[in-house]
Enzyme design. Structure first.
Site, PDB file in Angstrom:
ATOM      1  N   GLY A 486       7.003 -10.312  -1.117  1.00 36.43           N
ATOM      2  CA  GLY A 486       7.941 -10.525  -2.210  1.00 36.43           C
ATOM      3  C   GLY A 486       9.393 -10.608  -1.798  1.00 36.43           C
ATOM      4  N   SER A 525       9.282  -3.680   9.277  1.00 39.08           N
ATOM      5  CA  SER A 525      10.222  -3.333   8.201  1.00 39.08           C
ATOM      6  C   SER A 525      11.619  -3.834   8.511  1.00 39.08           C
ATOM      7  CB  SER A 525      10.243  -1.811   7.977  1.00 39.08           C
ATOM      8  OG  SER A 525       9.006  -1.360   7.511  1.00 39.08           O
ATOM      9  N   GLY A 713      14.492  -0.843   5.652  1.00 38.01           N
ATOM     10  CA  GLY A 713      13.142  -1.370   5.567  1.00 38.01           C
ATOM     11  C   GLY A 713      12.239  -0.422   4.804  1.00 38.01           C
ATOM     12  N   VAL A 714      11.306  -0.977   4.027  1.00 33.07           N
ATOM     13  CA  VAL A 714      10.436  -0.122   3.213  1.00 33.07           C
ATOM     14  C   VAL A 714       8.949  -0.331   3.489  1.00 33.07           C
ATOM     15  CG1 VAL A 714      12.128  -0.020   1.350  1.00 33.07           C
ATOM     16  CG2 VAL A 714      10.358  -1.764   1.280  1.00 33.07           C
ATOM     17  N   GLY A 715       8.576  -1.315   4.272  1.00 33.68           N
ATOM     18  CA  GLY A 715       7.157  -1.667   4.401  1.00 33.68           C
ATOM     19  C   GLY A 715       6.325  -0.681   5.190  1.00 33.68           C
ATOM     20  N   GLU A 716       6.842  -0.206   6.322  1.00 36.28           N
ATOM     21  CA  GLU A 716       6.046   0.657   7.199  1.00 36.28           C
ATOM     22  C   GLU A 716       5.889   2.106   6.722  1.00 36.28           C
ATOM     23  OE1 GLU A 716       5.326  -2.349  10.191  1.00 36.28           O
ATOM     24  OE2 GLU A 716       6.948  -2.031   8.795  1.00 36.28           O
TER      25      GLU A 716
END
Length: 755
Positions: A486, A525, A713-716
């Site tokens: 996204g 991230s 970063g927020v994914g990891e």
């Protein structure tokens, strides 16, 4: 009250309607004139000599055009998993491609692959880390282990430490690292409390909904290649294809298609092979892996064994940390074992460290990155030991973590000092969460509540963006990377904020490596963190150009202008205004006197922005069966600045669900012959919506100094602490420490019986 117009406001995904209605086209939807469909013939042996390949029956099948083996393709030394070619003289893992069938349809290719007869002479195989390290073990690479690079660096997974090894000795050890600070032996001798355990996690597969797939088309004009694929790194793939084909990189064009999930698996695998096949037959070739092929022949996370040891003083001060990691990297080497050792000791203050790793090759498929590579295992170890130490010290588990948590200015594992970080704020927020505050009430009801935290340093890579204003007043932004989570919506929010238009007036364009600026790989991230400021700079550049044209039109200073509701107006005189599209048109017409509005921005981020996630798990354990029932899961994450809270919360929830899979369900099981026993979604179990349990999310904001508007970063982070939180919850409920995943009912029951 927020100072932002769009940042921090929940914004629906730009491509959401296209995805949910099925109108977004993926690699498997591509149809090119003259395209052949490909299907692999895979090895049935973990290690064997190929004595014959008979493709006559397959070639007699209507629709089958060619069957290629390794001898039909230019010889390429497969130095790494990213350049894995068809097997030639021997196979070295179950699932290795031996031949490829090309047909007019996917069905004909699949039927043809079933008819190809391959004769093998079985050889001894090494199918576990213990076997590979045993005295007299069969050697996977008798002439020496290849030295090609893995993709852990793309995730920011730098191993650190010093490499060790004897280059002259042939063995199954693909590399070892060691990092030491202080005096570890003296520190443990001084410690009042020592906790030590060994932890094991199996190979785990990324298992995205969309399998890996590619379409390659030769370019007869320059001998180059065009490729479309479900990719995380279009520019990296371009480099690999050019190297294998022996053509200039500029003669290879790569289109990063919409990606139906990747999680680290799609940084590069069979792209050079598909390009070689297309080049050999002179026609477009499509290869879309089946689910079985995806599980058998791609690149899961490595199996890991971590021996962790912590030493504390009576007041809770952490004075010694030691980790010894062994990693099963499959047939090709990887540095992920060293990264796991580093992650074990990355985010707690400790003066004495000894961090060691050994990477081992075996006759199994080679491994790759999987969301926060190795970190779920590393933090399962350190967070379980912290919980155990808290019990022995008589301290609250959160308070023990807070006492030793890294703070801004502390030494960081990459050799510098931590910038502004929010580990303490994350723990403090978790401490106040009702699920944690009411843990003793849960225990009185036979339940257990566990807490853990995980951290991620974050990846780095340069990137650029361009931005132009169109005659319809739409701001068009272009970057050269892929979309996994996204990010187009978040980038649109950044561009809208920087330029001064509504988000629905921003269009985001992902394009090929020929026309897009360099964007780097999507992983670690780092996508929003490293490219976000480039997008902001491009939008600001376009804004300056727009205001310069308006200033000349109105004969005022640009500083006296503002953008309001899609128009540029003179401050204090709203009747003196002009539409953005009209201004753009003045620079896009025959005889025009203004330069087209075309902004650019680039950035080479060199400062990391570590981010943290704490999770609280509530479980019920059936002591008669050993079944662990996850009742609730709270995810508290520090994100710097939530550019789009909707996508941030989606990442938090999705990562936590994957963590639940690591903890309770997922495992690639092999027998002694190297056969994968969990080679389909019937056998490889992943959590569904019910098993994932209710997930509560809480965003904590401690703005970074380098990210776009303070973002990190927020994914990891959200996948990292889940395993440890659930393991600690099991211990809270039963008194049993689980050290092996997945924590299946038989394993938990066995542990309960041994109490």
């Amino acid at each position: 009250m927020s100072d932002f117009s769009f940042v921090g406001k929940p914004t629906p995904l730009i491509d959401g309607p296209a995805k949910v209605t099925g109108n977004l086209k993926y690699t498997g939807d591509l149809k090119l004139a003259g395209m052949l469909h490909a299907r692999f013939v895979l090895s049935a042996y973990a290690h064997a000599k190929i004595t014959a390949v008979d493709a006559s029956a397959a070639l007699a099948l209507p629709g089958v055009q060619r069957v290629l083996t390794g001898s039909d393709l230019p010889e390429v030394t497969p130095s790494s998993r990213a350049k894995l070619m068809l097997a030639r003289d021997r196979v070295i893992f179950v699932g290795q491609p031996v031949a490829i069938v090309l047909a007019d349809s996917a069905a004909a290719a699949a039927d043809g692959a079933e008819l190809v007869e391959v004769e093998y002479e079985a050889l001894d195989a090494v199918t576990s880390m213990d076997d590979a390290l045993a005295e007299g073990a069969n050697i996977v690479w008798p002439t020496g282990i290849p030295t090609g690079a893995g993709d852990e660096a793309a995730h920011g997974a730098d191993t650190g430490g010093e490499s060790e090894g004897d280059d002259e000795e042939i063995s199954n050890i693909a590399g070892a690292t060691k990092m030491a600070t202080g005096d570890i032996d003296a520190a443990f001798a001084e410690a009042d409390v020592i906790v030590e355990r060994s932890f094991d996690t199996p190979m785990v597969h990324q298992s995205s909904i969309e399998t890996q797939g590619w379409v390659a088309q030769p370019n007869p004009l320059n001998g180059g290649m065009t490729m479309w694929g479900s990719l995380q790194s279009p520019f990296g793939v371009r480099y690999d294809i050019a190297e294998v084909l022996g053509v200039p990189e500029s003669d290879v064009t790569v289109y990063g298609m919409p990606v139906g999930g990747a999680f680290g698996a799609k940084f590069g695998l069979y792209e050079p092979l598909v390009a070689l096949v297309a080049d050999t037959v002179g026609r477009p070739v499509s290869l879309i892996l089946t689910r079985g092929e995806e599980l058998l022949s791609t690149n899961p996370a490595p199996a890991l064994r971590i021996r962790g040891k912590l030493g504390f003083k009576r007041d809770g001060a952490l004075i010694a940390m030691q980790s010894d990691v062994t990693a099963d990297t499959g047939v090709y080497p990887s540095g992920l074992g060293g990264f796991a050792a580093m992650q074990f000791a990355s985010f707690y203050r400790c003066p004495n460290l000894l961090l060691e790793s050994t990477n081992v090759v075996t006759n199994k498929q080679s491994v790759g990155a999987y969301r926060a590579p190795t970190s779920p295992t590393a933090f399962m170890a350190v967070e379980t030991l912290f919980d155990e130490a808290a019990a022995q010290l008589g301290m609250d588990p959160v308070e023990l973590r807070l006492k030793n948590a890294a703070r801004s200015g502390d030494p960081a594992p990459d050799g510098g000092d931590f910038p502004v970080i929010g580990m303490v704020e994350t723990l403090e927020a978790a401490r106040e969460h009702p699920l944690w505050r009411n843990r003793e009430e849960s225990r009185s009801q036979g339940r257990g509540v566990g807490i853990a935290i995980g951290g991620w340093m974050g990846g780095l890579e340069p990137g650029a963006a361009v931005c132009k204003l169109n005659r319809d007043g739409v701001l068009q932004v272009q970057i050269g990377t892929a979309d996994l989570s996204g990010t187009p919506t978040s980038f649109a929010v950044l561009a809208a904020e920087a330029f001064g238009v509504d988000v629905d007036k921003v269009r985001f364009v992902y394009s090929d490596t020929d026309s897009a600026p360099y964007g780097g790989g999507v992983g670690g991230s780092k996508t929003l963190y490293t490219l976000g400021n480039a997008v902001i700079r491009a939008a600001e550049d376009a804004r300056r150009q727009t205001l310069a044209i308006a200033a000349e039109e109105f004969e005022v200073s640009a500083e006296d202008l503002e953008i309001v509701d899609g128009r540029v107006q003179v401050r204090g005189f709203p009747d003196r205004s002009v539409a953005l599209g009209e201004l753009a048109g003045k620079a896009m017409t025959f005889g025009g006197r203004y330069d087209p509005i075309h902004g650019s921005g680039s950035q080479s981020v060199t400062d990391r922005a570590p981010s943290f996630c704490a999770q609280i798990a509530e479980v019920d354990v059936d002591e008669e069966t050993g079944e662990v029932n996850l009742l609730n899961l709270a995810v508290v994450q520090e994100v710097g600045r939530a550019i789009n809270p909707l996508t941030v919360e989606g990442q938090m929830q999705g990562g936590a669900v994957q963590g639940v899979g690591w903890a309770l369900y997922e495992e690639m099981r092999y027998d002694d012959d190297g056969q994968l026993l969990s080679g389909s979604w019937m056998d490889y179990v992943m959590p569904d919506a019910v098993q994932a349990a209710p997930i509560q999310t809480q965003i904590v904001e401690v703005p970074s100094t380098s990210g776009p508007f303070g973002a990190r970063g927020v994914g990891e982070p959200p996948v990292i602490p889940t395993v440890a939180a659930i393991a600690n919850a099991v211990a809270h409920a039963t008194g049993v420490r689980m050290t092996q995943t997945p924590m299946t009912a038989p394993r938990v029951l066995e542990a309960l019986e041994q109490r």
